[in-house]
Design an enzyme around this catalytic site. Structure first.
Site, mmCIF file in Angstrom:
data_model
loop_
_atom_site.group_PDB
_atom_site.id
_atom_site.type_symbol
_atom_site.label_atom_id
_atom_site.label_comp_id
_atom_site.label_asym_id
_atom_site.label_seq_id
_atom_site.Cartn_x
_atom_site.Cartn_y
_atom_site.Cartn_z
ATOM 1 N N SER A 1 0.828 -1.220 0.000
ATOM 2 C CA SER A 1 0.000 0.000 0.000
ATOM 3 C C SER A 1 0.857 1.264 0.000
ATOM 4 C CB SER A 1 -0.992 0.000 1.170
ATOM 5 O OG SER A 1 -0.344 0.249 2.385
ATOM 6 N N ASN A 2 1.987 1.242 0.669
ATOM 7 C CA ASN A 2 2.872 2.420 0.613
ATOM 8 C C ASN A 2 3.455 2.591 -0.791
ATOM 9 O OD1 ASN A 2 3.312 4.013 3.182
ATOM 10 N ND2 ASN A 2 3.362 1.909 3.955
ATOM 11 N N LEU B 1 18.847 -5.366 6.320
ATOM 12 C CA LEU B 1 19.907 -5.259 5.311
ATOM 13 C C LEU B 1 21.251 -5.071 6.008
ATOM 14 C CD1 LEU B 1 17.809 -2.970 3.008
ATOM 15 C CD2 LEU B 1 18.568 -5.301 2.434
ATOM 16 N N HIS C 1 8.514 3.492 8.682
ATOM 17 C CA HIS C 1 8.304 2.599 9.816
ATOM 18 C C HIS C 1 7.058 3.047 10.581
ATOM 19 C CE1 HIS C 1 9.307 -0.257 12.924
ATOM 20 N NE2 HIS C 1 9.074 0.680 13.821
ATOM 21 N N ASP D 1 22.739 0.888 9.398
ATOM 22 C CA ASP D 1 22.826 -0.566 9.588
ATOM 23 C C ASP D 1 22.164 -1.030 10.889
ATOM 24 O OD1 ASP D 1 24.660 0.415 11.313
ATOM 25 O OD2 ASP D 1 26.399 -0.578 10.422
ATOM 26 N N ASP E 1 15.578 -0.103 11.892
ATOM 27 C CA ASP E 1 14.632 1.008 12.042
ATOM 28 C C ASP E 1 15.282 2.211 12.720
ATOM 29 O OD1 ASP E 1 12.595 -0.477 10.827
ATOM 30 O OD2 ASP E 1 12.137 -1.484 12.710
HETATM 31 C C1 GAR Z 1 3.779 -0.503 6.681
HETATM 32 O O1 GAR Z 1 2.999 -0.206 7.816
HETATM 33 C C2 GAR Z 1 5.224 -0.105 6.899
HETATM 34 O O2 GAR Z 1 5.357 1.059 7.673
HETATM 35 C C3 GAR Z 1 5.760 -1.307 7.648
HETATM 36 O O3 GAR Z 1 5.194 -2.401 7.003
HETATM 37 C C4 GAR Z 1 3.897 -2.018 6.489
HETATM 38 C C5 GAR Z 1 3.868 -2.392 5.036
HETATM 39 O O4 GAR Z 1 2.601 -2.144 4.483
HETATM 40 N N1 GAR Z 1 7.206 -1.347 7.629
HETATM 41 C C6 GAR Z 1 7.936 -1.779 8.643
HETATM 42 O O5 GAR Z 1 7.469 -2.243 9.662
HETATM 43 C C7 GAR Z 1 9.435 -1.634 8.448
HETATM 44 N N2 GAR Z 1 10.116 -1.815 9.666
HETATM 45 P P1 GAR Z 1 2.439 -1.959 2.925
HETATM 46 O O6 GAR Z 1 3.082 -3.194 2.267
HETATM 47 O O7 GAR Z 1 0.964 -1.938 2.718
HETATM 48 O O8 GAR Z 1 3.112 -0.699 2.526
#
Ligand code: GAR
Length: 212
Positions: A13-14, A89, A105, A138, A141
């Site tokens: 979705s992002n 990574l 995040h 590195d 988050d």
């Molecule tokens: C999102 O909430 C993003 O912030 C999170 O995973 C989700 C992915 O949703 N990312 C993390 O937790 C990274 N540490 P999406 O696939 O619908 O964008």
């Protein structure tokens, strides 16, 4: 026109919010570490090139990172955008794209790095939660923060309610952060990022608007 590569692991979705923001950029490819990522279909439907580098096919984290970097370098993007990419990574990968690798995040970092951020926010009883776009280091988050959005945590919230409220803000701040990057507005100094528009107002939760 600047070029980006978007890395995903799931729903996408992002990624979609970036594709649909009308940003002045070319998405060279969407790469997933999982063949079954829903986001890959969404990208393909929009005519974006996709590929998969499955972590399960590599004997070590370094071997996976190298294979991923090879794919990315073949596309010579200006920026690498992590959008729900759920693999850690390694140092070499992060160093290779230093200053060109960003992540979103679902918490107000440095609070709640890692997974289950909404559940942990509810358990801790925080009254304000949110999301962060940051340059990647590195450490998990972690990295210089470009933009954050805060939302109130309501008494009635379930984990899903809170996740949805935060996700709506993720979809606003990630395209904005990328726009600022593309426009060359951001500069980094002393581990901080400067150059975005100034913040306005405050968010208090519970609201104190009627209190004296
Ligand atoms: C999102 O909430 C993003 O912030 C999170 O995973 C989700 C992915 O949703 N990312 C993390 O937790 C990274 N540490 P999406 O696939 O619908 O964008």
């Amino acid at each position: 026109m600047k070029r980006i590569v978007i890395l995903i692991s799931g729903r996408g979705s992002n990624m979609l919010s970036i594709l649909e923001a009308g940003l002045p950029l070319e998405v060279s490819a969407v790469i997933s570490n999982r063949r079954d990522s829903e986001g890959l279909h969404l990208a393909r439907e929009r005519g974006i090139e996709t590929c998969t580098v499955e972590h399960a096919n590599y004997p070590s984290r370094e071997a996976f990172d190298d294979a991923l970097a090879e794919k990315i370098d073949a596309l010579s993007p200006d920026y690498v955008v992590l959008a729900g990419f759920m693999r850690i990574l390694g140092n070499a990968f992060v160093a290779r794209y230093s200053g060109r690798l960003i992540n979103i995040h679902p918490s107000l970092l440095p609070a709640f790095p890692g997974t289950n951020t909404h559940k942990r926010a509810l358990e801790e009883g925080v009254k304000i939660h949110g999301c962060t776009v940051h340059f990647v280091t590195d450490q998990l988050d972690h990295g210089a923060i470009i933009v954050q959005a805060a939302v109130p945590v309501l008494d009635s919230d379930t984990e899903d309610d809170l996740a949805a409220r935060v996700l709506a803000q993720e979809h606003r701040i990630y395209p904005a952060a990328i726009r600022w990057l593309l426009e060359g507005r951001l500069r980094m100094a002393g581990g901080r990022v400067f150059g975005g528009p100034p913040g306005r107002g405050i968010l208090a939760s519970p609201d104190i608007a009627d209190e004296r």
